[in-house]
Design a protein around this motif. Structure first.
Motif, PDB file in Angstrom:
ATOM      1  N   SER A 167       0.811  -1.307  -0.054  1.00 32.79           N
ATOM      2  CA  SER A 167      -0.076  -0.094  -0.243  1.00 32.79           C
ATOM      3  C   SER A 167       0.976   1.281   0.102  1.00 32.79           C
ATOM      4  CB  SER A 167      -0.987   0.064   1.131  1.00 32.79           C
ATOM      5  OG  SER A 167      -0.215   0.395   2.376  1.00 32.79           O
ATOM      6  N   VAL A 171       2.336   2.675  -7.450  1.00 31.74           N
ATOM      7  CA  VAL A 171       1.895   1.622  -8.824  1.00 31.74           C
ATOM      8  C   VAL A 171       2.885   1.367  -9.969  1.00 31.74           C
ATOM      9  CG1 VAL A 171      -0.102   1.037  -9.993  1.00 31.74           C
ATOM     10  CG2 VAL A 171      -0.161   2.146  -7.851  1.00 31.74           C
ATOM     11  N   LEU A 190      -4.253   2.495 -15.791  1.00 31.73           N
ATOM     12  CA  LEU A 190      -3.177   2.458 -14.749  1.00 31.73           C
ATOM     13  C   LEU A 190      -2.045   3.327 -15.078  1.00 31.73           C
ATOM     14  CD1 LEU A 190      -2.480  -1.554 -14.596  1.00 31.73           C
ATOM     15  CD2 LEU A 190      -3.377  -0.049 -12.607  1.00 31.73           C
ATOM     16  N   GLU A 194      -0.370   5.868 -12.375  1.00 31.12           N
ATOM     17  CA  GLU A 194       1.215   5.618 -11.823  1.00 31.12           C
ATOM     18  C   GLU A 194       1.990   6.267 -11.041  1.00 31.12           C
ATOM     19  OE1 GLU A 194       4.773   4.612 -15.047  1.00 31.12           O
ATOM     20  OE2 GLU A 194       3.309   5.638 -15.517  1.00 31.12           O
ATOM     21  N   PRO A 198      -0.959   2.898  -3.606  1.00 32.49           N
ATOM     22  CA  PRO A 198      -2.386   2.269  -3.242  1.00 32.49           C
ATOM     23  C   PRO A 198      -2.934   3.143  -1.897  1.00 32.49           C
ATOM     24  CG  PRO A 198      -0.994   0.556  -3.815  1.00 32.49           C
ATOM     25  CD  PRO A 198      -0.113   1.704  -3.787  1.00 32.49           C
ATOM     26  N   CYS A 361      -9.199   1.349  -9.819  1.00 36.89           N
ATOM     27  CA  CYS A 361      -8.849   0.069 -10.550  1.00 36.89           C
ATOM     28  C   CYS A 361      -7.506  -0.478  -9.707  1.00 36.89           C
ATOM     29  CB  CYS A 361      -8.185   0.756 -12.016  1.00 36.89           C
ATOM     30  SG  CYS A 361      -6.757   1.904 -11.699  1.00 36.89           S
ATOM     31  N   VAL A 362      -7.106  -0.041  -8.611  1.00 34.85           N
ATOM     32  CA  VAL A 362      -6.092  -0.404  -7.602  1.00 34.85           C
ATOM     33  C   VAL A 362      -6.502  -0.735  -6.305  1.00 34.85           C
ATOM     34  CG1 VAL A 362      -3.772  -0.112  -6.511  1.00 34.85           C
ATOM     35  CG2 VAL A 362      -4.027   0.496  -9.279  1.00 34.85           C
ATOM     36  N   THR A 363      -6.564  -1.757  -5.705  1.00 37.52           N
ATOM     37  CA  THR A 363      -7.005  -2.317  -4.379  1.00 37.52           C
ATOM     38  C   THR A 363      -6.137  -1.534  -3.243  1.00 37.52           C
ATOM     39  OG1 THR A 363      -5.783  -3.942  -4.090  1.00 37.52           O
ATOM     40  CG2 THR A 363      -7.977  -4.521  -5.243  1.00 37.52           C
ATOM     41  N   GLY A 366      -2.689  -2.971  -3.278  1.00 38.57           N
ATOM     42  CA  GLY A 366      -1.748  -2.726  -4.539  1.00 38.57           C
ATOM     43  C   GLY A 366      -2.332  -3.671  -5.710  1.00 38.57           C
ATOM     44  N   THR A 368      -4.824  -5.389  -8.398  1.00 40.97           N
ATOM     45  CA  THR A 368      -6.001  -4.967  -9.547  1.00 40.97           C
ATOM     46  C   THR A 368      -7.101  -5.914  -9.132  1.00 40.97           C
ATOM     47  OG1 THR A 368      -4.911  -6.186 -11.243  1.00 40.97           O
ATOM     48  CG2 THR A 368      -4.293  -3.972 -11.159  1.00 40.97           C
TER      49      THR A 368
END
Length: 411
Positions: A167, A171, A190, A194, A198, A361-363, A366, A368
């Motif tokens: 986290s 990313v 993504l 970038e 997260p 789109c990112v949990t 970290g 997907t």
């Protein structure tokens, strides 16, 4: 004293600097003479094999190991690697030799080997070998096994290597972007997030905390915004208008259906997170995330500011309910060419509504999520957009005193 030497630990032996001896942790014996360390390890231990002779020679030199044990003339701390004798033993006050039985120390003191005349009881350790002897040790600093509570759960958890906290790691994007899934490759989600962590992305899409009291008021307003439209949806279902509201083109028709129970709570919570974060970023500017939402036109920020002001008068929810749709409309009806501030942006992510969806789109850890998880985020926002448009139709219909099906062209 015990010497923590890296070479000795690798060989499964310890060096006791008081006795001047190397003690094998496999067989719990002193290795005498110390020149036999190499041979003892290679011949006696299946899991260890010492190729380099210099390691054992350096231990002898560094710690002045002797061919015989230097027995102490006084009690010492327990010797690591040698078992502690369970029962008390008899020790001579003169030479501190230890014996199992009383007759043993009486025989010892009556001989010409020692002129001691008194003795005492204490705990000891038996040092095996050719010159075997029981030495007295101090056990005041030791814990009894019966008094020691072993926490197996903690021991097990401590033995597990700590997992990496993704986290807090930015990313990453693969060097070959074709390795991305078709969805992320085509839409560039993504690429938009970038280099953000997260944790930053979660902070920019979260719901309110307990210390953010105005968040509760906004949360209730979002719930009323979704729940109050349900009766109007039901009463207009016969006109076919709801299929137009629920559609994005002429070829595909999706119904704008009513919600029940937990669905109202779930959908309104997602809408609340969007509005709450927009107010935090654009109005209050209380922002801990490194992520920055795109700039808005002054008129859009003003509608959010009016909603924020209405929240201060939480005893009058009617004022909030008037400002809430206006704030939603300023965000949902935002086209890129509508304002200079968004027209000049060289990106498709010009709206905070779009960016809010992309942030999912990112949990938090970290990863997907599956496409279904992202759909569960998009659906409540799409429903809120349809609610916003439907409210405009109802308002226009009431003002013009005409049926709502006349205003299909607004869609």
């Amino acid at each position: 004293m015990l010497s923590e030497n890296e070479d000795s630990i690798q060989l499964n032996i310890v060096i006791n600097t008081v006795l001047r001896v190397a003690i094998c942790l496999e067989c719990h014996h002193p290795i005498l003479p110390p020149s036999n360390i190499h041979e003892h390890i290679n011949n006696s231990h299946e899991n260890f094999y010492l190729v380099d002779h210099t390691k054992s020679e350096s231990l002898i030199t560094d710690y002045l190991l002797k061919d015989t044990i230097d027995y102490p003339s006084h009690p010492i701390t327990p010797v690591f690697g040698i078992p502690l004798l369970e029962d008390p033993h008899y020790f001579c006050d003169k030479c501190h030799c230890g014996f199992h039985r009383l007759t043993g120390i009486q025989t010892h003191q009556s001989s010409n080997r020692c002129d001691g005349r008194s003795y005492h009881q204490g705990y000891g350790q038996s040092i095996p070998g050719h010159n075997r002897r029981i030495i007295e040790v101090l056990i005041d600093g030791l814990k009894k096994q019966s008094d020691f509570h072993f926490d197996h759960d903690t021991w097990f958890r401590q033995g597990i290597a700590p997992s990496r906290d993704y986290s807090k790691i930015p990313v990453p994007i693969p060097e070959n972007k074709s390795n991305l899934s078709a969805f992320f490759y085509r839409d560039g989600w993504l690429l938009h997030v970038e280099e953000y962590t997260p944790k930053d992305l979660w902070e920019a899409r979260r719901t309110h905390n307990n210390d953010e009291s105005y968040g509760d008021v906004l949360r209730k307003a979002a719930s009323r915004y979704i729940s109050d439209i349900q009766d109007s949806i039901q009463s207009n279902v016969v006109f076919g208008l709801l299929k137009d509201i629920g559609s994005i083109d002429e070829d595909k028709k999706f119904s704008f259906r009513t919600l029940k129970g937990d669905s109202v709570i779930t959908y309104s919570l997602r809408l609340h997170c969007l509005i709450f974060n927009c107010i935090q970023f654009y109005v209050h500017q209380k922002w801990e995330s490194e992520y920055q939402y795109p700039d808005l036109d002054d008129s859009q920020v003003e509608s959010l500011r009016e909603l924020s002001k209405s929240v201060e008068d939480e005893e009058n929810p009617g004022v909030i309910d008037q400002c809430y749709p206006e704030a939603c409309y300023s965000l949902f009806a935002h086209e890129k060419d509508q304002y200079d501030v968004s027209r000049n942006l060289d990106t498709n992510f010009f709206s905070p509504v779009i960016c809010f969806l992309v942030l999912h789109c990112v949990t938090e850890t970290g990863g997907t999520p599956n496409s279904s998880a992202i759909s569960n985020v998009i659906a409540p926002i799409m429903y809120a957009i349809r609610t916003c448009m439907f409210q405009l139709l109802l308002k226009e219909s009431k003002e013009q005193q005409k049926s709502t099906h006349v205003y299909v062209f607004y869609i």
